[in-house]
Design an enzyme around this catalytic site. Structure first.
Site, PDB file in Angstrom:
ATOM      1  N   THR A 136     -18.110  -2.403 -55.290  1.00 19.64           N
ATOM      2  CA  THR A 136     -17.351  -3.801 -54.346  1.00 19.64           C
ATOM      3  C   THR A 136     -18.490  -4.251 -53.766  1.00 19.64           C
ATOM      4  OG1 THR A 136     -15.484  -4.465 -53.357  1.00 19.64           O
ATOM      5  CG2 THR A 136     -16.739  -2.875 -52.187  1.00 19.64           C
TER       6      THR A 136
ATOM      7  N   ALA B 181     -22.254 -11.329 -57.637  1.00 21.73           N
ATOM      8  CA  ALA B 181     -21.287 -11.196 -58.720  1.00 21.73           C
ATOM      9  C   ALA B 181     -21.875 -11.427 -60.169  1.00 21.73           C
ATOM     10  CB  ALA B 181     -20.213 -11.963 -58.656  1.00 21.73           C
TER      11      ALA B 181
ATOM     12  N   CYS C 127     -24.275  -7.787 -60.108  1.00 18.92           N
ATOM     13  CA  CYS C 127     -23.646  -6.628 -60.139  1.00 18.92           C
ATOM     14  C   CYS C 127     -22.312  -6.553 -61.059  1.00 18.92           C
ATOM     15  CB  CYS C 127     -23.216  -6.270 -58.531  1.00 18.92           C
ATOM     16  SG  CYS C 127     -22.375  -4.497 -58.475  1.00 18.92           S
TER      17      CYS C 127
ATOM     18  N   THR D 135     -18.772  -6.078 -59.015  1.00 18.95           N
ATOM     19  CA  THR D 135     -18.750  -7.156 -58.296  1.00 18.95           C
ATOM     20  C   THR D 135     -17.936  -8.415 -59.030  1.00 18.95           C
ATOM     21  OG1 THR D 135     -20.199  -6.396 -56.639  1.00 18.95           O
ATOM     22  CG2 THR D 135     -19.388  -8.568 -56.348  1.00 18.95           C
TER      23      THR D 135
END
Length: 185
Positions: A12, A168, A171, A174
């Site tokens: 996250t 985002a 990763c 994410t």
């Protein structure tokens, strides 16, 4: 499957940005188990109001563990109204010394609009030096991106959203489905 072989919940990204008299905490919505996305719309940023005192909290790690910690934080805030720093330190002390809490695997970013802290299971309560902090698998990407934008005319929310978009893109744990909460002192 033995516990050591379990792939575990991954990833996250949560970011906290303090700028222009407000704090924004933003988090993505992806929950992954191993290499599989389980959910893309999780809410990992919450507004708490213990005793009428507003706090925004974001969490990375095990959801059940994070909710346990958020409940404990609310209790600490009710015992020390308006004192986020004290409540955070008390939570961190309990987390480090309580045998049950020691097993919890999560990290928190919390803010009352004036202060912003990262709380860890190692007993740390960290206040960021540059008014930005991030946790989770994409935290370093979001942190670097946000630090690069802090001197720009962007608002705290724009910095947080743009940094999360960069995280985002990099990763795999994410996503771009954000929950964003703003709080002012």
């Amino acid at each position: 499957m033995a516990r050591d072989e379990f792939p575990g919940w991954h990833g996250t990204t949560i970011i906290g940005v303090k700028k222009g008299g407000e704090v924004v905490i933003a988090g993505d919505g992806q929950v992954s188990l191993g290499q599989t996305v389980i959910k893309g719309t999780a809410r990992k940023v919450r507004r708490l109001s213990p005793g009428g005192f507003d706090v925004v909290a974001g969490f990375a790690g095990s959801t059940a563990d994070a909710f346990t910690l958020l409940e404990r934080l609310e209790a600490k805030l009710e015992a020390t109204p308006g004192q986020l720093a004290r409540a955070s330190v008390e939570l961190a002390k309990d987390w480090r010394t309580d045998k049950y809490l020691q097993k919890l695997e999560a990290m928190l970013i919390v803010s009352d609009g004036k202060d912003i802290f990262v709380i860890t299971g190692a007993g740390d309560v960290l206040e960021p030096e540059h008014d930005v902090t991030a946790i989770g698998s994409g935290g370093n990407y979001a942190l670097a991106a946000a630090r690069g934008m802090m001197d720009s005319p962007r608002s705290a929310e724009e910095v947080a959203r743009d940094a999360m978009a960069i995280a985002a893109d990099i990763c795999v744990y994410t996503n771009g489905n954000l929950t964003v909460e703003t709080i002012s002192a």
